[in-house]
Design a protein around this motif. Structure first.
Motif, PDB file in Angstrom:
ATOM      1  N   GLN A1042      19.580  25.855  38.661  1.00  0.00           N
ATOM      2  CA  GLN A1042      19.313  24.562  39.305  1.00  0.00           C
ATOM      3  C   GLN A1042      19.242  23.512  38.224  1.00  0.00           C
ATOM      4  OE1 GLN A1042      16.130  23.206  42.643  1.00  0.00           O
ATOM      5  NE2 GLN A1042      15.397  24.318  40.959  1.00  0.00           N
ATOM      6  N   GLN A1043      19.820  22.411  38.473  1.00  0.00           N
ATOM      7  CA  GLN A1043      19.766  21.341  37.472  1.00  0.00           C
ATOM      8  C   GLN A1043      18.371  20.775  37.440  1.00  0.00           C
ATOM      9  OE1 GLN A1043      22.264  20.721  35.664  1.00  0.00           O
ATOM     10  NE2 GLN A1043      23.795  21.891  36.783  1.00  0.00           N
ATOM     11  N   LEU A1044      17.818  20.801  36.301  1.00  0.00           N
ATOM     12  CA  LEU A1044      16.465  20.270  36.148  1.00  0.00           C
ATOM     13  C   LEU A1044      16.492  19.143  35.154  1.00  0.00           C
ATOM     14  CD1 LEU A1044      14.621  23.656  35.831  1.00  0.00           C
ATOM     15  CD2 LEU A1044      14.708  22.224  37.851  1.00  0.00           C
ATOM     16  N   VAL A1045      15.583  18.318  35.284  1.00  0.00           N
ATOM     17  CA  VAL A1045      15.466  17.186  34.345  1.00  0.00           C
ATOM     18  C   VAL A1045      14.053  17.171  33.831  1.00  0.00           C
ATOM     19  CG1 VAL A1045      15.566  14.674  34.101  1.00  0.00           C
ATOM     20  CG2 VAL A1045      17.169  15.845  35.606  1.00  0.00           C
ATOM     21  N   TYR A1046      13.894  17.025  32.575  1.00  0.00           N
ATOM     22  CA  TYR A1046      12.567  16.808  32.028  1.00  0.00           C
ATOM     23  C   TYR A1046      12.495  15.387  31.538  1.00  0.00           C
ATOM     24  CZ  TYR A1046      14.153  16.910  27.188  1.00  0.00           C
ATOM     25  OH  TYR A1046      14.759  16.598  26.021  1.00  0.00           O
ATOM     26  N   ARG A1047      11.330  14.888  31.574  1.00  0.00           N
ATOM     27  CA  ARG A1047      11.157  13.507  31.095  1.00  0.00           C
ATOM     28  C   ARG A1047       9.833  13.431  30.409  1.00  0.00           C
ATOM     29  NH1 ARG A1047      11.531   8.640  35.192  1.00  0.00           N
ATOM     30  NH2 ARG A1047      13.733   8.551  34.673  1.00  0.00           N
ATOM     31  N   VAL A1048       9.863  12.816  29.266  1.00  0.00           N
ATOM     32  CA  VAL A1048       8.625  12.651  28.492  1.00  0.00           C
ATOM     33  C   VAL A1048       8.279  11.173  28.505  1.00  0.00           C
ATOM     34  CG1 VAL A1048       7.497  13.015  26.304  1.00  0.00           C
ATOM     35  CG2 VAL A1048       9.331  14.548  27.016  1.00  0.00           C
ATOM     36  N   THR A1049       7.071  10.895  28.898  1.00  0.00           N
ATOM     37  CA  THR A1049       6.628   9.490  28.882  1.00  0.00           C
ATOM     38  C   THR A1049       5.300   9.408  28.189  1.00  0.00           C
ATOM     39  OG1 THR A1049       5.692   9.861  31.049  1.00  0.00           O
ATOM     40  CG2 THR A1049       7.809   8.744  30.964  1.00  0.00           C
ATOM     41  N   ALA A1050       5.067   8.267  27.594  1.00  0.00           N
ATOM     42  CA  ALA A1050       3.771   8.064  26.930  1.00  0.00           C
ATOM     43  C   ALA A1050       3.497   6.585  26.868  1.00  0.00           C
ATOM     44  CB  ALA A1050       3.789   8.665  25.545  1.00  0.00           C
ATOM     45  N   ASP A1051       2.274   6.293  26.715  1.00  0.00           N
ATOM     46  CA  ASP A1051       1.847   4.903  26.523  1.00  0.00           C
ATOM     47  C   ASP A1051       2.369   4.431  25.176  1.00  0.00           C
ATOM     48  OD1 ASP A1051      -1.426   3.287  26.843  1.00  0.00           O
ATOM     49  OD2 ASP A1051       0.606   2.516  26.458  1.00  0.00           O
ATOM     50  N   SER A1052       3.115   3.364  25.158  1.00  0.00           N
ATOM     51  CA  SER A1052       3.771   2.958  23.912  1.00  0.00           C
ATOM     52  C   SER A1052       2.808   2.454  22.865  1.00  0.00           C
ATOM     53  CB  SER A1052       4.825   1.892  24.204  1.00  0.00           C
ATOM     54  OG  SER A1052       4.252   0.869  24.962  1.00  0.00           O
ATOM     55  N   GLN A1092       7.329  15.542  32.477  1.00  0.00           N
ATOM     56  CA  GLN A1092       7.504  15.791  33.897  1.00  0.00           C
ATOM     57  C   GLN A1092       8.842  16.426  34.139  1.00  0.00           C
ATOM     58  OE1 GLN A1092       6.650  11.753  34.635  1.00  0.00           O
ATOM     59  NE2 GLN A1092       5.252  12.295  36.294  1.00  0.00           N
ATOM     60  N   LEU A1093       8.867  17.228  35.215  1.00  0.00           N
ATOM     61  CA  LEU A1093      10.062  17.973  35.522  1.00  0.00           C
ATOM     62  C   LEU A1093      10.582  17.507  36.872  1.00  0.00           C
ATOM     63  CD1 LEU A1093      11.358  20.225  33.866  1.00  0.00           C
ATOM     64  CD2 LEU A1093      10.311  21.871  35.381  1.00  0.00           C
ATOM     65  N   TYR A1094      11.887  17.278  36.903  1.00  0.00           N
ATOM     66  CA  TYR A1094      12.470  16.859  38.174  1.00  0.00           C
ATOM     67  C   TYR A1094      13.663  17.725  38.471  1.00  0.00           C
ATOM     68  CZ  TYR A1094       9.813  12.652  37.240  1.00  0.00           C
ATOM     69  OH  TYR A1094       8.822  11.776  36.973  1.00  0.00           O
ATOM     70  N   ARG A1095      14.065  17.680  39.661  1.00  0.00           N
ATOM     71  CA  ARG A1095      15.275  18.362  40.060  1.00  0.00           C
ATOM     72  C   ARG A1095      16.377  17.352  40.032  1.00  0.00           C
ATOM     73  NH1 ARG A1095      14.473  22.205  44.826  1.00  0.00           N
ATOM     74  NH2 ARG A1095      13.230  20.457  45.502  1.00  0.00           N
ATOM     75  N   HIS A1096      17.513  17.788  39.554  1.00  0.00           N
ATOM     76  CA  HIS A1096      18.605  16.840  39.480  1.00  0.00           C
ATOM     77  C   HIS A1096      19.531  17.041  40.654  1.00  0.00           C
ATOM     78  CE1 HIS A1096      22.183  14.782  38.000  1.00  0.00           C
ATOM     79  NE2 HIS A1096      21.302  14.044  37.341  1.00  0.00           N
ATOM     80  N   LYS A1097      19.877  15.978  41.236  1.00  0.00           N
ATOM     81  CA  LYS A1097      20.711  16.101  42.425  1.00  0.00           C
ATOM     82  C   LYS A1097      22.055  15.466  42.270  1.00  0.00           C
ATOM     83  CE  LYS A1097      18.599  14.193  45.605  1.00  0.00           C
ATOM     84  NZ  LYS A1097      18.178  13.630  46.893  1.00  0.00           N
ATOM     85  N   GLY A1098      22.414  15.017  41.156  1.00  0.00           N
ATOM     86  CA  GLY A1098      23.659  14.231  41.083  1.00  0.00           C
ATOM     87  C   GLY A1098      24.904  15.082  40.935  1.00  0.00           C
TER      88      GLY A1098
END
Lengths: 1177, 141, 156
Positions: A1042-1052, A1092-1098
């Motif tokens: 399954q296509q997964l997407v990870y994303r890292v975010t932080a307070d700049s 965070q982990l997301y599912r990729h649907k594209g």
């Protein structure tokens, strides 16, 4: 005198006769101006003349005293030619002139008529014409006295011109003649007047002299001046009379003041009565006759001048003055004589005025009205004198008197009169018998009244109306009198003259009594009794008569606002229940002179609107303590003008006015709210009349009453009572005081006093005993409270309770469900019945999840409508669920909360669901839920293998028990929910590496003392962040690849991220690893950047896109000086756009193991000295 | 004082009597009737003032109407308050001027009385001061 | 007739007294009371002032009297402008109304102006009612010390 001044004509008479008509007509055609001496205004005079043949005998003497009927002017007419002139005419003329000269008459004229030129064969020699000759012979000194008339019978321009010239000269000379004579005469007259106070002087001689002048002036057409002469004579006579009366007698007056034997009236038929004049001259007249004559002359002149109204005006003064003169001079005249004279003269004047009126009726009427009134009064005096008034019997003496009176009046054939019926005849008739007297008197009254009404002098007309009424009463026709008296009463009342109004009312009462009109008499008599202007005795008498006259059958209504005043009303209890007693205390002020025993006093109540719609219907009991409401009525002001002040009230309720614009005050001022109402008011305000006719009996259906009351004169206090019957709001409208059949109605309308008769509706309530609301699901004790309101239950009945929801209400003491038996109850009482209420839990919540509040209907046998009531329920427990994850282990937590104040004990919790196994984790077997505390019960959920992806519906059930529960059973509570997709698929872990250890001082101590070793990261330095995504293989139902997407975010401000902060990947058996670089920026214990982990649907992007995206991704890196370690990213798939179409995982699928991790970041060491500033207070 | 009136009356704007004083006679009401009837003439005279601009717009109206025994004089203020004075006909010594001064005094007394704050306009006049002025011009028996 | 200064002071004190002795709810009745006072005074004053005048011809005559003589006698000046629409509405403009001159010269204290206008309004109304003209007198001030009195006459 219509005689024209005489002009003699001598000479050729035939000639003259041919010219005579032309001359006579032509002379008065133009007016000429007569300038008078002594600065008198010039007058325009139309000259006329009567032409007579010359006769030397008729030439007047020089000192002839007459002015009229004497020749004034002498003309010589000739049309001779020169020869005949020389022969005969000249001599004739000379003779004529001599005769004139002998009499010193300078007023003459010679007219030479020149006939048709055409007839003359030969032209007159231009040497001299007749006229020249004449002029030279006779008129040398006065050329004006000769005139030529050229061709008088022709109508040519020449002749017309010569005629004009002739007339002009003639007029001028005539005037000259008149002037001369008149001046002489006037001088004579004046000197005579100067002598008036000398002995031997008689007024009447002088009178004739001045009258002659008057005649002359009249003849000349100067009537105004003639009138002045008479007026002067009048004034002179007045003066003499006054002097004589005040003690300076004159001899010539004495014959006039002889006892008077004749009192015939004026006669205005002829302009001048020559006989009378003669007698006046010879001083043979009586005062009355003289006065008659003088007035007659004046009247004649005035009529001729078209001033008939002035005759009427003067007549009144004339009559009055003469009467007072007679009195002042103490002339003996039999009683009634003077009145007769007044009546006769007055009638004559009125008849004459009527004849001459034409077009001046209104102007005349002002004076004729007075006249009619005056002679009417005189006739009345006569009637009283001769006992001709109704109710009087003439004695023989009086009859003789009448005969005497009649004898003193001239008989009708002796005197001419204006008008159809001679006044003498009328008076004779009137004096002959009471019946005829009545006829004449009434006629006169009507005429007087009519004339007054015609000129809008209504007050005077009404006054005569009263006289008439008086008369009618005397002749026994009271019904005719009534109308007049009522008119008078109304008028006086309307104008505020109460004393007059009441006096007339007394007469009216007498009239009505005579008529036998009981009802009206009673009304009037009562009004008389209540009047403060009349004497007490009268009032009492009227009152007692009124009461006597009343039969018990009659019913007479009377508006009594002037008889009785209500000063105060007091309502003792403003709010009462139906069938309660209402009482009111009333203060009355009675204007009656005596105590009045009334059969009853009623106060009518009329329904009114309740201004504040109080919720009367919801009140179950009247207020316990009520204050009596007192209203003080406006007392009648003593002056009657209160109803007349239709003007503006004193207080217009002015108030301040502020005008604002944009929040600021721009103008202020004064205004009045009632302005519109006051300004539009019209003048017709209906007022209560004196007799109070306008009152209408109100509806006495709802009325308070008191019986057998005695009203004293003055203040009284009464208490009236009634039983309240119908519901509603009432206010007093009218009061009725009944005395036998007489009902005195008094308006007492006031909105300040309101009676509220309340009808209380029954109501019931169901209340639980221990809680605020009923608890669903348990059987609970409650109380049914029934307020009977205004209803009552006489016998034991039963009440049926019906509810929309399946609520069971059972009385605790027997009775089946829904039926409650009730004992008899009086109204306004309450009865309570213990009931138990049960609502099954499943029916407690509605479709939308809200708790139900059912309507309960209570039907009582014997009452009409069912009574409505409400109940409210609450659910005892509420539950919620939550799923927790620990890596791949799942737990479900059920939280129970209590909604009731009482403790609920929960036992045997069970969770079941298909496709999963639940393991209960809580210790214990019972839990108490109460108040705000919640109970949490946890199970571990293990999904069955073959139930991976479907939803699991979970049902939680438990038993609960509550103290409130009467049944003491264990009830069941259930709650269902649904778990779906709760298996963990991925575990995400990440950490920061490169921790360093440093020595740091222990916090709270000084720098140099103890220190400790601390591990952490230095801010400002780049560290790698390693990220691992591990699939949960055991029972993992995650789709492969399954296509997964990870994303890292932080307070700049805390972290700076570098490298791939987001990426697409897929996970197979092996975990996926990624790393990126981070730089901590802020010191302290910081959370790691969030992953965070997301599912990729594209869809798969094209190669070019990938190329671009990669470049973008590289550009997005921050501070990427170092190369990204490519070797540690073997699993990266071909770059897909990580930002498109991200789909969240459902809860529980991704477990983030490093979510709460924190790392210690050291601050950057200080590079330089730190500046510290101390601030002191 | 030679001013001898037999009856003095003050009539309000709306034609009701504010004050009537008569010499004590048997039939006092007759004066009331006379005064009331004279209001007709007063009204006539006032209403005709506007029509003839040349009329002297005096407040004094003069002799209203004579009866056999009495003469009635009238006076109307600008506020439409009417004063009526009844004089005996036999009192020939009374000149027009004297009547005028009588009215002026009445007017003055009335104005003074109106300035009394305890007097409500429109009420009957009960002021003793005013009454004294009136008694001063009336015939004393 | 009235000396200027004592009259002004008396009026000020009258306004102050009436307002001070009334409760907060009766604020509007103070204005009404002052107006009634003015009415009664106007009734008496006009009798005195017209005692020696000749009879007024018509309504306009009476208004002119008010504007000139009456105003002069009470406030020692005349009305500056009289306008009418001949239908029973008159507007009297006084550019320097005596009671307002000492208050302010513009818009300040405008909220206090009505208090000082109530009595003059009543004065005019009393005077006119006594002359036989039933009317309502209102006032408006937009820039002190000028003020306008509007008289609306009852149409019969």
């Amino acid at each position: 005198m219509e005689a024209k001044p005489i002009i003699t004509c001598h000479g050729n008479q035939t000639l003259f006769s041919s010219l005579h008509p032309a001359v006579v007509n032509g002379l008065p055609k133009d007016v000429c101006e007569w300038r008078r001496s002594f600065g008198r205004a010039p007058r325009s005079v139309q000259l006329e003349g009567s032409f007579v043949p010359y006769d030397p005998d008729i030439l007047p003497e020089e000192d002839t005293k007459t002015l009229v009927s004497r020749p004034y002017f002498h003309i010589y007419w000739t049309d001779c030619d020169l020869d005949s002139y020389k022969q005969t005419v000249r001599d004739d003329l000379a003779e004529w002139q001599a005769a004139l000269k002998a009499r010193s008459i300078p007023d003459w004229m010679i007219v030479v008529v020149v006939p048709d030129e055409s007839k003359v064969k030969a032209k007159i020699l231009p040497r001299s014409s007749v006229i020249d000759k004449v002029r030279s012979d006779f008129c040398s000194k006065q050329p004006d006295r000769s005139v030529v008339l050229i061709e008088p019978l022709k109508a040519e321009q020449k002749s017309v011109e010569s005629w004009n010239q002739f007339f002009h000269k003639l007029r001028a000379l005539l005037l000259q003649a008149y002037n001369r004579h008149l001046n002489k005469y006037e001088e004579n007259m004046r000197s005579l007047r100067e002598k008036r106070n000398e002995a031997g002087w008689t007024y009447f001689d002088y009178f004739s002299v001045q009258e002659e002048l008057g005649f002359m002036l009249e003849v000349l057409g100067l009537r105004e001046d003639a009138l002045i002469q008479y007026d002067e004579l009048d004034a002179m006579f007045d003066q003499f009379v006054e002097n004589h009366a005040s003690g300076a007698p004159v001899t010539w007056l004495s014959p006039l003041v002889k006892p008077c034997t004749s009192w015939s009236g004026l006669s205005l038929a002829k302009p001048i009565d020559l006989d009378l004049r003669d007698r006046v001259k010879r001083t043979l007249t009586s005062l009355l006759e003289f006065r008659n004559y003088l007035f007659c002359r004046q009247a004649a002149l005035l009529f001729a001048m078209g001033r008939a109204w002035e005759v009427a005006e003067r007549a009144f003064d004339f009559l009055r003055n003469t009467v007072s003169e007679m009195k002042a001079l103490e002339v003996k005249i039999p009683e009634g004589g003077l009145q007769c004279w007044v009546v006769l003269s007055g009638l004559e004047v009125l008849a004459a005025c009527q004849k001459h009126e034409t077009g001046q009726v209104d102007r005349c009427s002002i004076f004729t009205a007075h006249l009619w009134d005056y002679i009417r009064a005189k006739l009345k005096e006569l009637g009283q004198l001769c006992s001709l008034m109704p109710g009087m019997e003439p004695t023989s003496e009086q009859l003789n008197q009448v005969l005497d009176l009649k004898g003193g009046m001239a008989l009708s054939h002796d005197q001419e009169t204006v008008g159809d019926v001679p006044p003498v005849d009328k008076l004779h008739e009137a004096l002959s018998s009471p019946g005829l007297f009545k006829k004449h008197y009434l006629e006169m009254c009507e005429l007087a009244m009519g004339t007054y009404k015609h000129i809008s002098r209504f007050r005077s007309a009404r006054k005569i109306g009263r006289e008439l009424a008086n008369f009618y009463m005397k002749i026994g026709e009271p019904q005719k009198a009534e109308g007049f008296l009522m008119d008078a009463v109304k008028m006086y009342g309307r104008e505020g003259w109460d004393s007059l109004s009441h006096a007339t009312m007394r007469e009216l009462a007498a009239c009505q009594k005579l008529m036998g009109d009981t009802k009206r008499f009673v009304v009037t008599a009562c009004n008389v009794a209540g009047s403060s202007y009349l004497p007490d005795a009268d009032r009492k008498q009227h009152l007692s008569e009124a009461l006597q006259v009343l039969d018990s059958d009659d019913r007479v209504e009377l508006g009594g606002s002037r008889l009785i005043d209500t000063t105060q009303l007091r309502l003792n209890k403003p709010t009462v229940k139906v069938d309660d007693e209402v009482s009111m205390t009333i203060h009355l002020h009675s204007h009656f002179p005596q105590p009045l025993t009334c059969d009853s006093v009623h106060l009518a109540l009329s329904p009114c609107l309740a201004h504040h719609m109080e919720e009367a219907s919801n009140q179950s009991d009247p207020p316990l303590s009520q204050e009596a409401v007192t209203v003080t009525m406006d007392t009648h002001t003593p002056s009657p003008s209160c109803s007349l002040r239709r003007g503006f009230p004193h207080n217009i309720q002015a108030k301040a006015l502020y005008e604002q614009r944009q929040g600021r005050l721009v103008a202020s001022g004064i205004t009045s709210d009632v302005a519109f109402d006051l300004l539009k008011r019209t003048d017709s305000v209906p007022m209560t009349t004196e007799l109070g006719d306008a009152v209408v009996r109100a509806d006495y259906e709802n009325s308070l009453c008191a019986t057998s009351v005695s009203l004293r004169p003055g203040d009284n206090e009464l208490t009236l009572t009634m039983k309240a019957r119908e519901e509603g709001w009432y206010s007093p409208s009218q009061m009725c005081v009944s005395v036998k059949g007489l009902e005195i109605l008094l308006p007492v309308a006031t909105t300040a006093l309101r009676l509220h008769v309340a009808c209380y509706r029954p109501a019931f309530t169901l209340t639980p005993n221990h809680t605020d609301a009923f608890v669903a699901g348990i059987e609970q004790a409650g109380t049914l409270t029934l307020h009977t309101g205004s209803q009552s239950m006489e016998h034991p009945t039963s009440a049926t309770l019906q509810c929309s929801n399946p609520v069971t209400i059972t009385p605790t003491q027997g009775g089946t469900g829904g039926q409650v038996s009730l004992p008899p109850q009086p109204p306004h009482s309450t009865i309570s019945v213990d009931v138990s209420v049960f609502l099954p839990l499943h029916a407690a919540t509605g479709d939308d999840g809200s708790v139900c509040a059912p309507q309960v209907e209570c039907r009582v046998e014997g009452w009409g409508d069912p009574v409505q009531g409400n109940m409210s329920f609450v659910v005892p427990l509420s539950a919620s669920h939550r799923v927790y994850t620990a890596r791949d282990k799942k737990y479900i937590q059920i939280r129970l909360e209590s909604r009731v104040g009482v403790a609920v004990t929960v036992t045997k919790p069970q969770v079941s669901g298909r496709g999963a196994t639940f393991t209960f984790l809580n210790p214990g077997d019972h839990w108490v839920v109460c108040g705000q505390q919640t109970v949490s019960l946890v199970w571990e959920v293990t999904a069955d293998r073959d139930q991976e992806e479907t939803e699991v519906s979970v049902t939680f059930t438990c038993d609960f028990a509550c103290d409130l529960d009467l049944a003491k059973e264990l009830r069941t509570f259930s709650y269902s929910c649904c778990l779906g997709q709760f298996q963990t698929w991925y575990v995400v872990e990440y950490n920061l590496s490169g921790e360093a250890t440093i020595t740091a001082p222990v916090p709270g101590t000084q720098l140099s003392s103890r220190s400790m070793k601390v591990a952490g990261f230095q801010s400002g330095i780049t560290y790698p962040l390693y990220l691992t995504v591990t699939p949960v293989t055991a029972r993992c139902s995650a789709p492969r690849h399954q296509q997964l997407v990870y994303r890292v975010t932080a307070d700049s401000t805390v972290w700076a991220l570098a490298g791939k902060t987001t990426g697409v990947f897929s996970v197979g058996e092996k975990p996926f690893r990624a790393s990126l670089r981070v730089i901590p920026l802020a010191a302290g214990y910081q959370h790691l950047p969030r992953v965070q982990l997301y599912r990729h649907k594209g869809a798969k992007p094209s190669a070019a896109d990938i190329w671009v995206k990669r470049a973008e991704a590289e550009c997005r890196s921050i501070d990427s000086e170092e190369d990204s370690p490519p070797s540690e990213e073997p699993d990266l798939e071909e770059d897909l756009d990580p930002n498109a179409d991200l789909e969240d995982f459902s809860r529980g699928r991704v477990y983030n193991a490093s979510l709460a991790k924190q790392v210690h970041v050291f601050p950057t060491p200080a590079s330089s000295d730190i500046e510290v500033t101390m601030v002191t207070e | 004082m030679s001013n001898m009136a037999v009856c003095v009356a003050v009539i309000a704007k709306e034609n009701y009597p504010l004050f009537i004083k008569t010499t004590p006679t048997d039939n006092e009401l007759q004066f009331y009737y006379t005064v009331h009837t004279s209001l007709d003439v007063v009204e006539e005279k006032i209403s005709s003032v506007g029509k003839n601009a040349n009329d002297l717009r005096e407040l004094y109206l003069g002799l209203l109407y004579p009866t056999e025994d009495y003469k009635v004089y009238g006076y109307v203020t600008n506020t439409k308050v009417k004063f009526v004075v009844v004089v005996e006909s036999s009192n020939t010594s009374l000149r027009d001027n004297e009547i005028r001064t009588m009215f002026k005094r009445l007017h003055g007394a009335y104005v003074d009385m109106l300035s009394n704050p305890f007097y409500n306009p429109g009420e009957n006049i009960v002021s003793r001061k005013f009454e004294n002025v009136v008694m001063g011009m009336m015939k004393q028996d | 007739m009235a000396d200027e200064v004592p009259f002004e002071f008396l009026h000020m004190e009258l306004v102050a007294h009436i307002h001070n002795t009334s409760t907060k709810e009766e604020n509007d009745t103070c204005i009404a009371k002052l107006e009634s006072l003015g009415y009664r005074v106007g009734l008496s004053l006009i009798e005195r002032f017209t005692k020696d005048c000749s009879r007024f011809k018509d309504e306009l005559d009476m208004m002119k009297f008010i504007c000139k003589d009456f105003w002069n006698l009470v406030y020692k000046k005349q009305i500056d402008n009289l306008r009418t629409n001949h239908q029973g509405v008159y507007v009297l403009q006084d550019n320097k109304f005596r009671f307002l001159t000492q208050l302010s010269n513009g818009k300040q204290y405008m909220e206090a102006a009505p208090k000082y206008l109530a009595f003059p309004c009543g004065l005019i109304r009393g005077a006119l009612c006594s002359l036989g003209i039933n009317c309502i007198v209102t006032a408006e001030v937009s820039a002190m010390p000028a003020c306008k009195f509007q008289i609306q006459i009852q149409r019969l």
